[in-house]
Design an enzyme around this catalytic site. Structure first.
Site, PDB file in Angstrom:
ATOM      1  CG  HIS A  74      34.386  37.571  32.174  1.00  0.00           C
ATOM      2  ND1 HIS A  74      33.714  37.211  33.326  1.00  0.00           N
ATOM      3  CD2 HIS A  74      33.495  37.400  31.170  1.00  0.00           C
ATOM      4  CE1 HIS A  74      32.485  36.834  33.029  1.00  0.00           C
ATOM      5  NE2 HIS A  74      32.328  36.938  31.719  1.00  0.00           N
ATOM      6  CG  ASP A 120      34.901  37.594  36.575  1.00  0.00           C
ATOM      7  OD1 ASP A 120      35.223  38.654  35.987  1.00  0.00           O
ATOM      8  OD2 ASP A 120      34.190  36.705  36.062  1.00  0.00           O
ATOM      9  N   GLY A 213      25.988  36.034  27.681  1.00  0.00           N
ATOM     10  CA  GLY A 213      25.241  37.282  27.688  1.00  0.00           C
ATOM     11  C   GLY A 213      24.756  37.682  29.066  1.00  0.00           C
ATOM     12  CB  SER A 215      29.161  37.814  31.600  1.00  0.00           C
ATOM     13  OG  SER A 215      29.759  36.564  31.547  1.00  0.00           O
ATOM     14  N   GLY A 216      28.283  39.368  34.305  1.00  0.00           N
ATOM     15  CA  GLY A 216      28.290  40.675  34.943  1.00  0.00           C
ATOM     16  C   GLY A 216      26.971  41.055  35.568  1.00  0.00           C
TER      17      GLY A 216
END
Length: 267
Positions: A74, A120, A213, A215-216
């Site tokens: 995402h 994801d 912030g 994410s990932g």
């Protein structure tokens, strides 16, 4: 059912960066654990995009090869590679480190957000290659195919928001860390989520957890040989309010990761 929130800066960027406040101020309510990182996290990266003439952090990621970063789908799904750069070798996303441009992105072909968030995961290839001879830049082991169960100590690092509200984000300059534990997928579902076997959940006390912030970014199983077990994916509509954080389970995607890296490096 709790409202899901993808922990990605992109959701805030759509409202305009005027809503984003960056701060290094000490605060007892820091969402991402209340602990500033003072030692090098050599595999941690900041994914950044240009807005109004300056680079802005929007997602995290982990170095998994000499030219690859593992992150969340995402984070990259709607991004153009020419609009994104990767910063490595720094604890402060606004200063220091080395900046790399993206060559290509690989969003998992079965990534979906409807009817639930699945697969994801994404990889990006950078140029020039990472300077792995430096002590502050290195890859992280992605471990074996063993599934992590409940009550396992894990560590999250990131530059995610220090405010529980997702209508405005307060991003710390300095990298933050949170040590907490996994919970079972059954527990996670009972707390309002619909997680799959390809996800991991972790839960801390109220006031601590992943946020916009993060994410990932990496979820690490610490030890003599720390290894990457999760990728920050999603959580509740307000951060760190007693709901679990949901991560993509890295061990479920080892063949996909290897395939992408090997194909890229063969070109």
């Amino acid at each position: 059912m709790v409202v899901l929130q993808l922990f990605c800066m992109l959701l805030i960027l759509r409202q305009g960066l005027a809503d984003v406040v960056t701060s290094t101020t000490e605060s007892p309510t820091r969402i991402n654990g209340g602990q500033r990182v003072n030692e090098t996290v050599p595999f941690q990266v900041s994914l950044q995009m240009q807005r109004r003439g300056r680079w802005q952090h929007f997602c995290g990621g982990s170095i998994v090869s000499g030219q690859h970063v593992l992150t969340a789908a995402h984070c990259m799904e709607k991004m153009k590679v020419e609009d994104v750069s990767v910063v490595v070798g720094t604890l402060n996303w606004k200063a220091g480190g080395l900046r790399h441009r993206l060559v290509t992105k690989h969003v998992h072909p079965q990534y979906s957000m409807n009817p639930r968030i699945i697969n994801d995961i994404a990889l990006v290839k950078v140029t020039p290659p990472f300077r792995l001879e430096r002590s502050d830049i290195s890859t992280i082991l992605i471990g074996g195919s063993d599934r992590i169960g409940e009550k396992v100590p894990v560590r999250l690092t990131g530059w995610g928001s220090t405010s529980p509200s997702t209508s405005s984000a307060t991003l710390p300059d300095q990298l933050q860390a949170l040590n907490y534990r996994t919970i079972s997928n059954e527990d996670c579902n009972q707390k309002g989520f619909r997680v799959t076997r390809n996800e991991i959940c972790a839960l801390a006390v109220q006031g601590q957890g992943a946020c916009v912030g993060d994410s990932g970014g990496p979820l690490i199983r610490p030890g003599k040989q720390p290894h990457l077990v999760g990728i920050v994916s999603y959580g509740s509509s307000t951060c760190a309010q007693g709901r679990p954080d949901v991560y993509t389970r890295v061990s479920s995607f080892l063949p996909y990761i290897s395939q992408v890296i090997n194909q890229d490096l063969a070109q």
